[in-house]
Structures are given as C-alpha cells and as structure tokens.
Design a protein around this motif. Structure first.
Motif, PDB file in Angstrom:
ATOM      1  N   TYR A  48      49.212  -1.580 -13.689  1.00 38.53           N
ATOM      2  CA  TYR A  48      49.097  -1.451 -12.224  1.00 38.53           C
ATOM      3  C   TYR A  48      50.456  -1.669 -11.556  1.00 38.53           C
ATOM      4  CZ  TYR A  48      44.004  -2.037 -12.896  1.00 38.53           C
ATOM      5  OH  TYR A  48      42.704  -1.916 -13.286  1.00 38.53           O
ATOM      6  N   GLU A  71      37.409  -1.010 -11.970  1.00 35.09           N
ATOM      7  CA  GLU A  71      38.666  -1.422 -11.339  1.00 35.09           C
ATOM      8  C   GLU A  71      39.821  -0.458 -11.594  1.00 35.09           C
ATOM      9  OE1 GLU A  71      41.287  -4.850 -12.694  1.00 35.09           O
ATOM     10  OE2 GLU A  71      40.323  -5.736 -10.932  1.00 35.09           O
ATOM     11  N   LYS A 114      41.385   0.336  -8.123  1.00 35.16           N
ATOM     12  CA  LYS A 114      42.529  -0.474  -7.694  1.00 35.16           C
ATOM     13  C   LYS A 114      43.731   0.371  -7.279  1.00 35.16           C
ATOM     14  CE  LYS A 114      44.922  -4.756  -8.588  1.00 35.16           C
ATOM     15  NZ  LYS A 114      44.888  -6.031  -9.320  1.00 35.16           N
TER      16      LYS A 114
END
Length: 447
Positions: A198, A253, A257
């Motif tokens: 991420y 997620e 995200k």
C-alpha cells in the motif's frame, strides 16, 4: 476428428448430436476395478491396454479446440498412438451441454472443470466416481501433489477422490517497471506485506500529464475466491452466506484501501464507476500494480509493450508467509464412462513428472510439489527472465469449501464494491446487505 455444427437452431443441434452419437458408437474398453483405499504399499501398475480406443474428453469451461489440442490433445496423441481423442466443447451449442449429452446416452470418458463448480456439477449430474481404487491399482502417489489440492478433493468429495488436478493457479502481483522508474519508486520485492505494498502504491497514485495513474488494483473475483483466510462465500453446513465473518473486512481491504486515494477515485470516474482492471495495466499503462493469476502474462505469446515484472502476492501480519489459495482444474472420470482404465491411463500421464514438466516450461503452474518442476516455470516462454519464482514464493492457503451457490453470494458482494470504493456505503452495511440478498436468492433457488 469430429467437428460439430455451429448452427444454433434446434434441428441442426440434433443432427450434430446424432453425428456425435454415431462417432461414439465404438465403445469397447475397460471397466472400473473393485473398491479399495489409496495408501500403503502400492500394487504394481497393470500393463496399460494398447488396443485402439476412442476417448471422449469434455471441457466444462469450453476450452477452444485449438487450445485443447495445443495443451492436451497433441501430447496425448504422441504418448498414446492407440488412443483417438474426441473433444467436446459445450460452446458448440446446447446439444453439447454435459447434461444433454448424458440424457442422450453420449459417452464421456474424461471431464474437466475448474474448482469453482467441479464439486457441484458431478453430484448434480450423478456422475461422481471415486478414483481411489484406480489410484491404488496404478500406484499413484498422492504425496507428489501440492497438499492443498488433494485436501480440497477429500473435503469437497466427502472423503472420496473424484478427480485429480492437472492444472492450477495462484495469485501474484504484476507491476509496470516503466512507471516505477518514471516516478523513482523502488521495485516490488518478494515477501512484502500488504501494508508495504500500500505504501508503495500510494507513491504511484498520481496525475501524469493527461493520464490518471492508479497505484494498485486487484482482481475482485480472484482475490475473494482465493483469499488467504480460506473463508468460503457460503457455509456448506448452513448454506448461508458467510459475510458476517469479520475476516471479510480484511479480504476486501486490498480492493478498497487504494480507493482512499483521490487519483484512484478519479480513475474510477474515467471508467464510469468501474474499478481499474487488466486493461488499465496492459493496454493503457495507467495502473502500476495489478494482482491477478500468476500465469496471466507468462503464457501469453504476445510481448507486453513495456518493461514489467512479477512479485509474490503480499501477506498479512496475522498469516506471515501465506499467500493466496490455489484455483485448480480437476479432471474426472464420470461414473458413466465406458473406458475407465484407458481414461485413467491418460489422466495418470497428465499428472506425471513428464507432462507437468512440459506444462511448467510452457508457463503453466504445476500441481506437483517437485522443486525441479516448479523451477522450470515459464522457461520456454518469452518471459523466462522475469521473476517467475514469485509464483511459488509463499505457502498456499488451504482451499475453502465449495458449494453450488457460491456464485450467487459472490455476485452480491462484488456488485457492492464500487459503492464501497466511492464511500457511498460503509463496509458493515455492505456486508450485511450482501448476506441478506445472497441468502434470499439461495432460499429462492432451493424452492
């Protein structure tokens, strides 16, 4: 080789089926051996039958004939000169659907289908056949296989072995090295966690002239079906959707995200509300990282028009070293097959080191746990210099149980992802609504 009519009218389909029935009239061959359990000291493999025989092979997924011959048919013909293969593709018309063939008494000796529907099709058509006696008779060592593939067979087959895996897949990250270089971002490495990925993706979410670049996207269907927690869409005991399980928040997620970044949502605006997908990575070069099947571009005969590489699928802090589940294709011998021993001879070859090594070299992931076969992955492909070992870097998660209504529940979840990404709804509400609607649909299907 039989070539069915492509006309869709009923008369043409019936005529084509009549030709097929005539082609299947030569039915001699072996029958099933007696019952027994695999394991212990294997008996000496019987001498393979060598009389000329016609084996009919059916692809539930509708593999194109050219692809079937390239991947299977040509190898079978070379290995077994006495075997004539007749291939049936359900895309040739309704008359060639498996259920219709069974109703007409057409023989099918080998049937293959991906794990998503394999374990529902066989019981529904009452064609499940336990291969355990043949496995014992031919001395097939099941410990040669990736363990999760065999565990899934036993789990979903109520302890029986209804087939053997011939091909499989996992999840990896594909990334555009040109975009990484352009923005001065270090390349992905094997062994990264989702949080690390991420952070990297956030550095790639940006405007680049008239282009909007999204840092990362993962295939929603693949990443949820093959989630590392092994959570199924539907509980096979209750036949209810599992979305009340808190782990689903972690499963989705990686899809949601990245959408916290404004550039990602701007990309969705350009895509008319859709999530970035393969076209943004491969064609438009507006997606830096894409999570998808490990062999996605390894097997492609066409070079990708930019520099790229592969990294291992990220792992979670709760489950270090565990990547995705596998998504195998199982080959079975239907209960109704007329040439069971000859069919098993072919199947035994397709799971042999000999064939699996060729499969691996071409760029297909092997079902075996042989280090040498894994090491050969993609070495005869255009992409042999890529980091192809990433496909096997992590341990595979156990395969989740499968039901015939999985797709119903999956659809209810997937269709809510865009609204979640835009922030139009919250995760608790979306999962609750997905469960409610899935359960209603499942109940309606039961009725």
């Amino acid at each position: 080789m039989f070539k069915p009519s492509n006309k869709s009218v009923a008369v043409s389909s019936c005529l084509a089926l009549a030709v097929l029935l005539a082609g299947c009239a030569n039915t001699g061959g072996g029958t099933s051996p007696g019952s027994g359990e695999a394991g212990g000291e294997p008996a000496a493999a019987p001498k393979p039958p060598t009389e000329p025989v016609e084996l009919t092979i059916y692809s539930a997924g509708g593999t194109q004939r050219e692809e079937f011959n390239k991947n299977y048919g040509d190898y079978i013909a070379k290995k077994f000169p006495h075997v004539r293969v007749q291939y049936i593709n359900p895309r040739d018309g309704d008359a060639f659907k498996f259920e219709n063939l069974l109703l007409m008494g057409v023989n099918v000796d080998l049937y293959y289908e991906s794990i998503g529907t394999f374990f529902s099709t066989l019981p529904r058509t009452k064609t499940e056949f336990d291969l355990t006696p043949l496995i014992k008779q031919y001395g097939v060592d099941l410990t040669r296989f990736e363990p999760t593939l065999i565990e899934a067979l036993r789990q979903n087959g109520q302890g029986q072995i209804w087939g053997l895996p011939v091909t499989t897949n996992g999840m990896s990250l594909y990334y555009n090295k040109d975009l990484f270089d352009k923005f001065g971002v270090p390349y992905l490495k094997d062994g990264m966690t989702w949080e690390q990925v991420y952070e990297t993706a956030a550095k790639l979410d940006r405007k680049d002239g008239d282009k909007t670049i999204a840092g990362i996207a993962v295939s929603p269907s693949h990443s949820t079906r093959m989630n590392p927690y092994s959570v199924p869409f539907v509980d096979p005991q209750t036949m209810k959707a599992t979305f009340a399980d808190e782990r689903w928040k972690s499963i989705v997620e990686p899809i949601l995200k990245p959408a916290a970044n404004a550039n990602y949502r701007a990309k969705m605006d350009e895509l008319e509300g859709k999530l970035p997908y393969s076209g943004e990575w491969l064609t438009k070069q507006e997606l830096a990282i894409f999570g998808v099947f490990s062999d996605w571009q390894v097997v492609s005969p066409t070079p990708v028009p930019f520099e790229w590489d592969i990294a291992a699928y990220p792992t979670t802090k709760e489950m270090p070293g565990v990547g995705s589940q596998q998504y195998p294709v199982y080959w079975s011998i239907p209960k109704t097959a007329k040439h069971k021993e000859q069919a098993f001879e072919v199947l035994n070859y397709l799971v042999s080191d000999e064939y699996q090594l060729e499969l691996s070299r071409r760029g297909g992931m092997t079902v075996l746990n042989s280090p040498d076969v894994k090491k050969a992955f993609g070495q005869n492909s255009l992409n042999k210099h890529k980091n192809l070992a990433a496909a096997y870097y992590n341990k595979f998660a156990p395969i989740s149980p499968k039901t015939e209504v999985d797709k119903t529940a999956e659809n209810e979840l997937i269709k809510r992802l865009p609204d979640l990404a835009y922030g139009r709804t919250d995760i608790n509400t979306a999962l609750r609504q997905a469960a409610e609607e899935a359960n209603k649909a499942i109940e309606a299907m039961k009725r």
